[in-house]
Design a protein around this motif. Structure first.
Motif, PDB file in Angstrom:
ATOM      1  N   VAL A  60       0.873  -1.227   0.042  1.00  0.00           N
ATOM      2  CA  VAL A  60      -0.056   0.058   0.134  1.00  0.00           C
ATOM      3  C   VAL A  60       0.678   1.256   0.057  1.00  0.00           C
ATOM      4  CG1 VAL A  60      -1.685   1.268   1.257  1.00  0.00           C
ATOM      5  CG2 VAL A  60      -1.717  -1.234   1.358  1.00  0.00           C
ATOM      6  N   PRO A  61       0.672   1.999  -0.946  1.00  0.00           N
ATOM      7  CA  PRO A  61       1.662   3.344  -1.122  1.00  0.00           C
ATOM      8  C   PRO A  61       1.098   4.469   0.030  1.00  0.00           C
ATOM      9  CG  PRO A  61       0.339   2.960  -3.150  1.00  0.00           C
ATOM     10  CD  PRO A  61      -0.295   1.868  -1.988  1.00  0.00           C
ATOM     11  N   VAL A  62       2.011   5.150   0.624  1.00  0.00           N
ATOM     12  CA  VAL A  62       1.773   5.826   1.833  1.00  0.00           C
ATOM     13  C   VAL A  62       2.121   7.324   1.306  1.00  0.00           C
ATOM     14  CG1 VAL A  62       2.419   6.314   4.154  1.00  0.00           C
ATOM     15  CG2 VAL A  62       1.869   3.954   3.361  1.00  0.00           C
ATOM     16  N   PHE A  63       1.685   8.265   1.936  1.00  0.00           N
ATOM     17  CA  PHE A  63       1.887   9.709   1.765  1.00  0.00           C
ATOM     18  C   PHE A  63       1.735  10.107   3.274  1.00  0.00           C
ATOM     19  CE2 PHE A  63       1.367  14.070   2.016  1.00  0.00           C
ATOM     20  CZ  PHE A  63       2.328  14.467   0.972  1.00  0.00           C
ATOM     21  N   CYS A  64       2.915  11.056   3.733  1.00  0.00           N
ATOM     22  CA  CYS A  64       3.005  11.487   5.295  1.00  0.00           C
ATOM     23  C   CYS A  64       3.863  12.724   5.038  1.00  0.00           C
ATOM     24  CB  CYS A  64       3.466  10.356   6.082  1.00  0.00           C
ATOM     25  SG  CYS A  64       5.023   9.594   5.557  1.00  0.00           S
ATOM     26  N   TRP A 106       9.809  14.328  -0.863  1.00  0.00           N
ATOM     27  CA  TRP A 106       8.913  15.500  -1.660  1.00  0.00           C
ATOM     28  C   TRP A 106       9.313  16.879  -0.889  1.00  0.00           C
ATOM     29  CZ3 TRP A 106       6.963  14.681  -6.436  1.00  0.00           C
ATOM     30  CH2 TRP A 106       6.476  13.419  -6.332  1.00  0.00           C
ATOM     31  N   ASP A 107       9.474  18.130  -1.299  1.00  0.00           N
ATOM     32  CA  ASP A 107       9.502  19.199  -0.684  1.00  0.00           C
ATOM     33  C   ASP A 107       9.023  20.383  -1.299  1.00  0.00           C
ATOM     34  OD1 ASP A 107      10.242  21.350   0.915  1.00  0.00           O
ATOM     35  OD2 ASP A 107      12.345  21.034   0.688  1.00  0.00           O
ATOM     36  N   LEU A 108       7.915  21.365  -0.843  1.00  0.00           N
ATOM     37  CA  LEU A 108       7.463  22.306  -1.636  1.00  0.00           C
ATOM     38  C   LEU A 108       8.488  23.451  -2.002  1.00  0.00           C
ATOM     39  CD1 LEU A 108       4.565  21.458  -0.455  1.00  0.00           C
ATOM     40  CD2 LEU A 108       3.780  23.693  -0.028  1.00  0.00           C
ATOM     41  N   SER A 215      -0.558  10.059  -9.546  1.00  0.00           N
ATOM     42  CA  SER A 215       0.127   8.560  -9.808  1.00  0.00           C
ATOM     43  C   SER A 215       1.251   8.487  -9.120  1.00  0.00           C
ATOM     44  CB  SER A 215      -0.141   8.170 -11.477  1.00  0.00           C
ATOM     45  OG  SER A 215       0.719   9.438 -12.069  1.00  0.00           O
ATOM     46  N   ASP A 216       1.858   9.668  -9.090  1.00  0.00           N
ATOM     47  CA  ASP A 216       3.352   9.464  -8.637  1.00  0.00           C
ATOM     48  C   ASP A 216       3.631   9.299  -6.916  1.00  0.00           C
ATOM     49  OD1 ASP A 216       4.912   9.633 -10.913  1.00  0.00           O
ATOM     50  OD2 ASP A 216       4.964  11.756 -11.030  1.00  0.00           O
ATOM     51  N   ILE A 217       2.360   9.560  -6.147  1.00  0.00           N
ATOM     52  CA  ILE A 217       2.532   9.120  -4.982  1.00  0.00           C
ATOM     53  C   ILE A 217       1.719   7.934  -4.621  1.00  0.00           C
ATOM     54  CG2 ILE A 217       2.645  11.738  -3.981  1.00  0.00           C
ATOM     55  CD1 ILE A 217      -0.229  11.156  -3.307  1.00  0.00           C
ATOM     56  N   MET A 218       1.313   7.205  -5.859  1.00  0.00           N
ATOM     57  CA  MET A 218       0.818   5.972  -5.490  1.00  0.00           C
ATOM     58  C   MET A 218       1.337   4.919  -6.249  1.00  0.00           C
ATOM     59  SD  MET A 218      -3.206   6.944  -5.958  1.00  0.00           S
ATOM     60  CE  MET A 218      -3.823   5.591  -5.273  1.00  0.00           C
ATOM     61  N   ARG A 219       2.884   5.019  -6.290  1.00  0.00           N
ATOM     62  CA  ARG A 219       3.774   4.033  -6.986  1.00  0.00           C
ATOM     63  C   ARG A 219       4.005   2.960  -5.883  1.00  0.00           C
ATOM     64  NH1 ARG A 219       7.021   5.574 -11.121  1.00  0.00           N
ATOM     65  NH2 ARG A 219       6.554   7.665 -11.980  1.00  0.00           N
ATOM     66  N   ARG A 225       6.222  -3.537  -3.036  1.00  0.00           N
ATOM     67  CA  ARG A 225       5.942  -2.762  -1.713  1.00  0.00           C
ATOM     68  C   ARG A 225       5.336  -1.341  -2.228  1.00  0.00           C
ATOM     69  NH1 ARG A 225      11.298  -2.577   1.617  1.00  0.00           N
ATOM     70  NH2 ARG A 225      12.081  -2.418  -0.251  1.00  0.00           N
ATOM     71  N   GLY A 226       4.663  -0.745  -1.356  1.00  0.00           N
ATOM     72  CA  GLY A 226       4.136   0.498  -1.434  1.00  0.00           C
ATOM     73  C   GLY A 226       5.171   1.751  -1.162  1.00  0.00           C
ATOM     74  N   ALA A 227       5.120   2.589  -2.277  1.00  0.00           N
ATOM     75  CA  ALA A 227       6.464   3.559  -1.993  1.00  0.00           C
ATOM     76  C   ALA A 227       5.738   4.457  -0.811  1.00  0.00           C
ATOM     77  CB  ALA A 227       6.438   4.436  -3.308  1.00  0.00           C
ATOM     78  N   ILE A 228       6.499   5.085   0.037  1.00  0.00           N
ATOM     79  CA  ILE A 228       6.382   5.879   1.032  1.00  0.00           C
ATOM     80  C   ILE A 228       6.699   7.211   0.680  1.00  0.00           C
ATOM     81  CG2 ILE A 228       6.619   6.475   3.651  1.00  0.00           C
ATOM     82  CD1 ILE A 228       7.051   3.475   4.003  1.00  0.00           C
ATOM     83  N   SER A 229       5.786   8.228   0.407  1.00  0.00           N
ATOM     84  CA  SER A 229       5.990   9.731   0.131  1.00  0.00           C
ATOM     85  C   SER A 229       6.099  10.308   1.287  1.00  0.00           C
ATOM     86  CB  SER A 229       5.041  10.069  -0.846  1.00  0.00           C
ATOM     87  OG  SER A 229       5.088   9.729  -2.132  1.00  0.00           O
TER      88      SER A 229
END
Ligand SMILES: Nc1ncnc2c1ncn2[C@@H]1O[C@H](COP(=O)(O)OP(=O)(O)OP(=O)(O)O)[C@@H](O)[C@H]1O
Ligand SMILES: [Mg+2]
Length: 519
Positions: A60-64, A106-108, A215-219, A225-229
């Motif tokens: 499962v991809p993760v964003f945090c 990632w970074d704004l 789609s780039d945070i759902m890789r 394995r899910g990518a962790i953003s």
């Protein structure tokens, strides 16, 4: 201990302090959202880390967001530290294996990760108003600005596009008001000043293209394995409204972009919202309602949203009620507000006859929590006093060199590094202004050559096509040249808007719940 379809959180304790049973989060309920709360230093970030690890391992991809920089270590392999090994032994985690996770930084601001951008158009009026802390009157003007741009085909990509449009609106307030609703010049002015402040705070970097593709945070990786953003948020936190608005925008993008999937075996994405109080802190009621709506509806798109915050009272009750999986770390109970928080937190659990929830919440040790997850047909499990597992990745930050290395081999390396400045509102309005100015110049010259031809009070704007309906009334002849040019810019832009509106009836952009664009 590791089971299919389940994510191991830790091991619960009996009242006599012996091990009770392993506590899991069932992946099929991963989209039923969650809450991690606790006072500072009680283990929230580590809990977030082990949950992210578990989801990643399950594909499962993760964003945090990494608020303090200490979550970045999830991209590095863990090390056998005494206290971690001790925890592993205590809960019977054997073997305690270390692992490095596939992380995308990632970074704004583009310093500690790949640039994340969105466009003003995509963000939409509701979130932009929130970002600027707009008054009702200002919000009205912002709504009109988007109406003009959406209908008129003026792409609003970056802050200068928005500035250009506002300039134009200010100059044509009365004409536009009759068509789109009242535009107060004072409000336009104050929005423009707010924009300047945002720009000084570095927000200009955040608006533009290429915009982040969801789609780039759902890789997922080749090994499933899910990518962790991991979004670097330490600098971003200095502008809490930008932080909150940005994460809300992400949520609304996910909501608009992803298809309905019902209740999948495991989530499509898990989204951790750290420092969630920033999202709701004096947020206008309408925004809170929309967030509640998005959280409710995004579940069937397979997205699990996990709020992380110190105090459960930070999250509105309507949202709280939707958070099925809960990890409650220790709370203090000195002030009345703290006592209320303890009571609220305790009351939301399915009670365990073995202990008094409210009492235990104030006694929990570091890395210990009251845990209740959804089980069976989706009912909350009886709350258990649980020692959270130690992470498999590093506890603590990555080094600068490690971060660079991870960024260099990232699947999105190079995709977001350069700004891309395509033709948008600013260029369109400027180009038309220039054209109009040239035309005006020519006309002035012609008038000088044969003054009698200037007798008519109506004139057309050359360069805008002969198909224009009989020219609009001539602008008052301005005295100064610059004034003249300004007037012409306005005129030109007005025509362009009017024309595109006419030709685009029925295909104006449509906006979703949080005001971002529908696909
Ligand atoms: N599950 C755990 N296993 C072992 N140690 C832990 C665990 N959870 C927390 N700790 C210890 O407690 C420390 C603080 O935890 P953490 O950083 O997660 O707290 P926090 O609640 O996020 O604090 P803050 O609100 O200040 O961000 C960790 O650095 C670690 O030493
Ligand atoms: Mg923390």
């Amino acid at each position: 201990m590791l089971q299919d379809g389940k994510l191991y959180i830790g091991t619960s304790r009996k009242p006599d302090d012996t091990n009770n049973k392993p506590e899991y989060l069932e992946l099929k309920f991963g989209n039923r959202h969650g809450l991690v709360t606790g006072a500072t230093g009680t283990g929230k970030t580590v809990t977030l880390q082990i949950l992210a690890e578990g989801f990643s391992n399950a594909g499962v991809p993760v964003f945090c967001a990494d608020v303090k920089g200490d979550l970045s270590g999830i991209g590095a392999i863990g090390e056998a530290k005494d206290f971690l090994q001790k925890r592993a032994d205590q809960i019977g985690l054997a073997p305690y294996e270390f692992q490095q996770f596939p992380v995308i930084f990632w970074d704004l601001y583009g310093e500690k990760g790949h640039r994340v951008r969105t466009t003003i158009s995509e963000m939409g009026p509701l979130l932009l108003s929130r970002l600027m802390n707009a008054t009702d009157a200002q919000e009205g003007v912002i709504n009109i600005a988007f109406k003009i741009a959406d209908q008129g085909g003026l792409p609003l990509l970056d802050l200068k596009d928005f500035q250009a449009l506002l300039n134009y609106m200010g100059e044509n307030a009365s004409t536009l008001s009759s068509q789109f609703g009242f535009i107060s010049k004072a409000s336009v002015g104050s929005i423009q000043r707010e924009l300047l402040i945002l720009e000084q705070q570095g927000a200009e970097q955040f608006f533009g293209e290429p915009a982040l593709k969801i789609s780039d945070i759902m890789r997922t990786t080749n090994d499933g394995r899910g990518a962790i953003s991991v979004l670097a948020a330490d600098k971003l936190m200095m502008n809490p409204r930008l932080y909150g608005t940005f994460l809300l925008w992400m949520l609304s993008e996910l909501f608009e972009v992803l298809p309905e999937v019902g209740d999948p075996d495991k989530p499509k994405l898990v989204f951790f919202f750290d420092e969630a109080h920033l999202l709701f802190n004096d947020a206008p009621k309408v925004l809170t309602e929309r967030v509640e709506q998005v959280v409710r509806l995004i579940r069937s798109k397979g997205v699990g949203v996990y709020f992380v915050t110190q105090n459960p009272l930070d999250v509105p009750e309507t949202v709280l009620a939707q958070l099925g999986n809960r990890v409650q770390h220790a709370l203090r109970a000195y002030t009345p507000r703290e006592q209320k928080a303890v009571k609220t937190a305790a009351d939301t659990f399915r009670p365990n006859p073995d202990f008094n929830c409210a009492e235990v919440i104030t006694q929990l040790g570091t890395g210990e929590a009251l845990v209740s997850t959804l089980e069976g047909k989706g009912a909350p499990s009886m709350v258990e006093r649980t020692l959270v597992r130690p992470p498999a990745s590093r506890l603590g930050p990555v080094t600068e060199a490690e971060r660079r290395e991870i960024m260099n081999v990232s699947p999105v390396a190079g995709l977001y590094d350069e700004d891309f400045d395509r033709e948008s509102a600013y260029e369109i309005l400027t180009a038309r202004a220039k054209k109009a100015a040239e035309a005006a110049q020519k006309q002035a010259e012609a008038q000088e050559a044969s003054p009698q031809s200037s007798g008519g009070s109506r004139w057309t704007l050359p360069g805008f096509g002969d198909d224009e309906p009989a020219a609009q009334p001539a602008p008052k002849q301005p005295k100064a040249r610059s004034g003249y040019q300004r007037e012409t810019v306005a005129e030109a832009a007005m025509k362009s808007v009017a024309r595109t509106v006419a030709s685009s009836l029925g295909r104006a952009l449509v906006r979703g719940i949080l005001g971002s664009l529908r696909r």
